[in-house]
Design a protein around this motif. Structure first.
Motif, mmCIF file in Angstrom:
data_model
loop_
_atom_site.group_PDB
_atom_site.id
_atom_site.type_symbol
_atom_site.label_atom_id
_atom_site.label_comp_id
_atom_site.label_asym_id
_atom_site.label_seq_id
_atom_site.Cartn_x
_atom_site.Cartn_y
_atom_site.Cartn_z
ATOM 1 N N HIS A 640 0.974 -1.305 0.014
ATOM 2 C CA HIS A 640 -0.057 -0.022 0.035
ATOM 3 C C HIS A 640 0.882 1.123 0.056
ATOM 4 C CE1 HIS A 640 -3.008 -2.865 1.819
ATOM 5 N NE2 HIS A 640 -3.444 -2.587 0.704
ATOM 6 N N LYS A 643 0.622 7.013 3.910
ATOM 7 C CA LYS A 643 -0.213 8.087 3.838
ATOM 8 C C LYS A 643 0.415 9.188 4.988
ATOM 9 C CE LYS A 643 -4.413 5.564 2.992
ATOM 10 N NZ LYS A 643 -5.687 5.190 3.345
ATOM 11 N N CYS A 662 -0.444 -0.110 8.938
ATOM 12 C CA CYS A 662 -1.252 0.025 7.671
ATOM 13 C C CYS A 662 -2.817 0.001 8.235
ATOM 14 C CB CYS A 662 -0.885 -0.534 6.599
ATOM 15 S SG CYS A 662 -1.649 -0.346 5.163
ATOM 16 N N GLU A 664 -5.333 0.303 5.832
ATOM 17 C CA GLU A 664 -5.950 -0.210 4.570
ATOM 18 C C GLU A 664 -6.433 -1.487 4.847
ATOM 19 O OE1 GLU A 664 -6.454 1.543 1.700
ATOM 20 O OE2 GLU A 664 -5.140 3.071 1.937
ATOM 21 N N LYS A 680 -8.290 -5.160 8.617
ATOM 22 C CA LYS A 680 -7.042 -4.370 8.320
ATOM 23 C C LYS A 680 -5.733 -4.862 7.799
ATOM 24 C CE LYS A 680 -9.468 -0.545 9.826
ATOM 25 N NZ LYS A 680 -9.687 0.663 8.835
ATOM 26 N N CYS A 681 -4.979 -4.266 7.056
ATOM 27 C CA CYS A 681 -3.690 -4.678 6.425
ATOM 28 C C CYS A 681 -2.782 -5.030 7.727
ATOM 29 C CB CYS A 681 -3.005 -3.920 5.473
ATOM 30 S SG CYS A 681 -1.446 -4.401 5.036
ATOM 31 N N GLN A 799 -5.541 0.675 -6.054
ATOM 32 C CA GLN A 799 -5.232 1.786 -5.140
ATOM 33 C C GLN A 799 -5.079 3.090 -5.869
ATOM 34 O OE1 GLN A 799 -1.958 0.712 -3.066
ATOM 35 N NE2 GLN A 799 -0.460 1.023 -4.595
#
Length: 980
Positions: A640, A643, A662, A664, A680-681, A799
């Motif tokens: 991913h 952020k 993470c 995501e 969740k990742c 993504q």
């Protein structure tokens, strides 16, 4: 008289004094003797400063003049004329001082560090390397030792300072290398003075100043002695005697000069004891006078008890009482065991029969009742009626000192006044309102809690009138005894009062220098208290650096800057795009034209600063220190995007994007594919990504799988007809047929990436790359990648946002490479379609006339494998070694020869017929399958055209027989279905 430890002449410092004949004299007798000793100490100051530097000690001060005269000629040759500090300075000036670490010379241009114990000087770089990697360094505790004296320390030298440590990187000093030129000002440990020498190496000279004026212990006399012999700790005594009466016999105090109370009288007094049998000698303060008179009428004053015991008989002359030394009694006492005295039993509850007890020697009867006497502690005696003293055996419930816990304790322990202590820590806030008491089992805790509750109540009701009441009503145990140590309002000195609430008192420190304003017209004469602000109302005379006229304002301190210049000038903007912006204030530091910088930084993000000199004139636009963009780089722990805010460092490599987990969302499924869950990742530095994880199949999955197997084995109801030899979906095949070049490229990338990953695993690479990011693409292209990833059992996810939306491909533990490519799958699909069409075009007459060329084995039992069939059936196939056993679909197997699809004869068909009977018997006896029959199979071995049944002409492979039937269901010719 006291010992010589209070003698001011024997005080104080760790110096080597010469032997003295009058060593045991208590004090100095005359001022001349004090002057002689002071002079002797000063004359030998340098000698006693460094006793370890000399091999031969000079003569002591109290030796005779003749001895000193004889040694004058030798002293100049034997005693060095320089101290340790002088030697260090001389050798550094000459460049001959040796560093013990590198064995190189240290000169005036070196950066040095000196040991605080042995004063050895080292190069700063050498001692830093020694502290980190030296042989004496303890790797666990980081402790290292001086190479010269083995003095241990755990602080690694980092700064080059002067000898006294006040100044970092001192200026070059030719006369005294590495000296700051200021006073050393080292505070002596054993006196009130500081070292007045210039910043120097080596030991500090012994203090040679005069001590303060000191009164004697009784305060009648005052003296001032040299600091070396000033008795700071014990004080000194004068020769006056103390004449204060200390007892009722008017004895005088014999302590001589002393401080404080005289104490109890220590004179010895000799007088008779109370019984008159001996003479006692006691301290005057220990006597207790009593008037004593014996039976003969002789009287005396007793001073105390001699400790001897005497028998005192009662009137019966039988019983007696043992009495220690006491004043004699004047009359004979009645016997306490007399029948007139004792009329009851010991407990007093039963009357004594006077007929049976007529004299005092008769025993006192004991009753059967409980004694029950009231004891001094308030309890009742619990023993049976008894002789002698009663004893309390009660156990009481007692609170600890703070009242927080309860304990069971004997009554004797309770009456002793002692209280048990618990482990509860006091929670009361101290008077400073900063610290809590935290003392175990505090007896004042309840009082403090109640006081604090009343305080808060008064604050809520607005009835708190005097804030000083809090300090006056607080318990002694809850007064904070720590030192405040906060900086006062002056910002320079610390508050030395006890820890308190509210602001500290004003600073009372002062300076001896006048406080003068910049213009020199306003002066505050010394002493000036710390924190005093100088206010001058004169005009400030400072000239602005720009050269314009100064602004009109009052004179001020140097810490306050003058008002900024308000003259209007023409300036160039920060980025240099415009050079003649008019109407700009002279004091304005930044001039902006409003242009936004779009130059990319090292991190790849645009600068986005508005007219900044950092991006144009200074040419440091590549610096990403203050970049406000988001990172958006691929994380290392998962595929991913990061952020976080841009965290690109100066050296050009991205910092760890995985410091946070993470968030995501990803989709995970179970092995059978029935369960799907969004999680969740969770990837971070220490946690792996959840991508590729497989959910555990629940009981429903197991039941569904079992039902499908049983349905296929027993019910003969197959699932939707598919060709499992083609692992790709219909969408993948359709897209490939339309965009063969692009789809082949994507497939080649994925296959190469998986192959490289497997190669790295085989070579032992610890963390091979598991994810591949495809460039941004359109929605149909992303769909193709997703469908293709499903064929490889890999994880794919889209993504970012349009038009930069892309797909990443992640290898999981279930990832496999299909045996055929998409192009081969299309060719195979075309062949199957052609074969299917050819079979449909065959005439029914040809099928009916054709001979059987194989055996179909149907309805295998659950768990039976092809190896089991081969093991049991192959021994029966004599003469048919070219026949093979092949699985078609579900629980259906076919026994046929690939070379005899079209050239079967009657003899070979009869052989198969006989083999069917042998197969059927073995299959049923070994519980391998329900039935087997002759069948006709097409050339591709994908379709069963007919079986040995009068009711059917052609049977699809997908249709499995039911448990109640032993043959296939009859189907029409146009219902033939592909095999597997």
């Amino acid at each position: 008289m006291e010992s010589d430890e209070n003698d001011p002449g024997l005080k104080s410092k760790n110096i080597d004094r010469p032997p003295d004949e009058n060593e045991n004299q208590p004090q100095l007798q005359t001022e001349s003797e004090i002057e002689v000793i002071a002079y002797t100490d000063e004359s030998n100051n340098n000698l006693r400063s460094h006793p370890d530097e000399y091999d031969n000690d000079p003569t002591t001060p109290d030796q005779s003049e003749s001895e000193s005269d004889e040694s004058d000629s030798d002293s100049e040759e034997d005693i060095p004329d320089e101290s340790l500090g002088t030697t260090i300075l001389r050798e550094i000036q000459e460049g001959t001082y040796i560093c013990l670490v590198c064995t190189g010379e240290i000169d005036q241009h070196s950066k040095i560090w000196t040991c605080i114990e042995c004063f050895r000087v080292y190069d700063l770089d050498c001692i830093q390397d020694w502290a980190i990697r030296g042989s004496s360094t303890n790797k666990t505790s980081k402790e290292w030792r001086c190479p010269s004296c083995n003095h241990a320390t755990n602080k690694i030298p980092k700064k080059f300072t002067c000898w006294c440590g006040k100044i970092t990187n001192p200026d070059k000093n030719t006369l005294m290398p590495f000296s700051c030129g200021n006073s050393c000002n080292y505070k002596y440990d054993d006196c009130i003075h500081n070292c007045l020498s210039i910043c120097h190496p080596g030991k500090h000279p012994i203090c040679g100043a005069m001590g303060p004026m000191m009164k004697c212990k009784c305060g009648k006399d005052t003296r001032q002695l040299p600091c070396l012999i000033t008795p700071y700790d014990k004080g000194w005594r004068c020769e006056e005697e103390c004449t204060v009466p200390v007892c009722d016999l008017n004895h005088k105090c014999g302590k001589g000069c002393h401080a404080g109370f005289c104490g109890l009288c220590q004179e010895n007094v000799t007088m008779k004891c109370y019984c008159g049998g001996s003479e006692l000698s006691l301290k005057c303060h220990e006597k207790v006078l009593k008037k004593c008179t014996d039976a003969n009428g002789d009287s005396w004053i007793g001073i105390g008890s001699c400790g001897q015991t005497q028998k005192t008989y009662y009137d019966c002359n039988e019983h007696f009482e043992l009495r220690s030394c006491q004043p004699p009694i004047s009359h004979v006492r009645k016997c306490k065991f007399s029948p007139d005295v004792i009329t009851t039993c010991y407990c007093g509850k039963t009357k004594v029969d006077v007929k049976h007890r007529t004299k005092c020697t008769d025993p006192v009867p004991e009753c059967n009742n409980v004694c029950g006497k009231l004891l001094p502690c308030g309890c009742r005696c619990k023993f049976k009626c008894h002789e002698g003293e009663c004893e309390c055996i009660s156990v009481l419930d007692i609170k600890c000192e703070c009242g927080h816990e309860s304990y069971l304790a004997p009554c004797k322990y309770v009456q002793s006044g002692m209280r048990p202590k618990c482990d509860h820590k006091c929670s009361v806030l101290l008077n400073c309102r900063k610290h809590y008491h935290r003392v175990e089992c505090c007896p004042s805790e309840k009082i403090g809690i109640a006081r604090e509750r009343e305080r808060k109540k008064a604050i809520r009701n607005n009835t708190r009138s005097n804030f000083r009441e809090d300090d006056m009503s607080i318990e002694a145990a809850h007064i904070c005894t720590r030192t405040c140590n906060r900086l006062k309002s002056c910002g320079k000195h610390e508050c030395q009062a006890l820890c308190h609430s509210g602001p500290c008192d004003v600073c009372l420190e002062s300076t001896n220098e006048d406080l003068v304003c910049h213009c020199g017209k306003t002066i505050i004469p010394a002493p000036v208290r710390c924190g005093t602000e100088l206010v001058c109302h004169e005009q400030c005379i400072r000239q602005p650096p720009c050269g314009h006229r100064p602004e009109h304002h009052e004179c001020h301190d140097d810490s306050v800057s003058c008002p900024k210049c308000t003259a209007l000038v023409t300036r160039e903007c920060d980025c240099g795009a415009k050079s003649d912006l008019p109407g700009i204030l002279c004091s304005q530091e930044r001039v902006s034209c409003g242009k936004m910088c779009m130059v990319p930084k090292d991190c790849g993000h645009a600068c986005l600063k508005t007219c900044s000199a950092d991006c144009t004139k200074k040419d440091i636009h590549a610096s990403s220190k203050n970049c406000q963009s988001y990172c958006k780089k691929v994380r290392t722990s998962c595929p991913h995007l990061c952020k976080l805010k841009c965290h690109f460092n100066k050296v050009g490599s991205s910092k760890n994007c995985d410091v946070v987990r993470c968030t995501e969302e990803i989709s995970v499924t179970c092995e059978c594919g029935r369960l799907t869950k969004k999680i969740k990742c969770g990837a971070s530095v220490n946690e792996p990504s959840a991508i590729g994880s497989v959910l555990e199949c629940d009981e429903t999955c197991v039941a569904a799988k079992r039902d499908a197997a049983l349905r296929a084995a027993f019910m003969g109801t197959p699932e939707e007809s598919t060709d499992e030899s083609i692992p790709y979906s219909e969408d993948v095949l359709t897209t490939f047929s339309k965009q063969k070049s692009w789809c082949s490229k994507i497939e080649s990338i994925i296959r190469t990436f998986i192959s490289d990953y497997n190669t790295q695993i085989e070579n032992g690479v610890s963390s091979p790359k598991k994810s591949y990011h495809f460039p941004p693409m359109t929605a149909p292209q992303r769909k193709f990648v997703h469908e293709l990833g499903a064929a490889f059992n890999a994880y794919t996810e889209s993504q970012d946002i349009e038009p930069k939306r892309s797909v990443f491909f992640v290898i999981t533990r279930l990832t496999t490479v299909p045996a055929i490519t998409i192009e081969q799958a299309l060719e195979h699909q075309a062949e199957l379609e052609a074969e299917k069409n050819r079979v449909k075009e065959m005439k029914q007459e040809d099928i009916d006339e054709a001979l059987f060329n194989g055996i179909v084995i149907q309805d295998l039992f659950f768990g039976v494998t092809i190896e089991d069939l081969e093991r049991e059936l192959r021994p029966l196939c004599q003469g048919k070694e070219d026949y093979i056993l092949q699985w078609l679909k579900d629980s259906i197997f076919m026994f046929y020869s690939p070379d005899k699809f079209k050239n079967m004869d009657i003899e070979e068909e009869n052989g198969l017929y006989l083999l069917v009977k042998s197969f059927k018997k073995v299959l049923r006896d070994k519980s391998l399958a329900f039935d087997c029959k002759l069948c006709l199979v097409d050339g591709s071995a994908s379709f069963i055209l007919k079986t040995d049944s009068s009711r059917a002409n052609s049977v699809p492979v997908e249709e499995a027989p039911k448990q109640s039937q032993n043959t296939f269901d009859i189907l029409q010719n146009d219902e033939l279905v592909d095999g597997v």
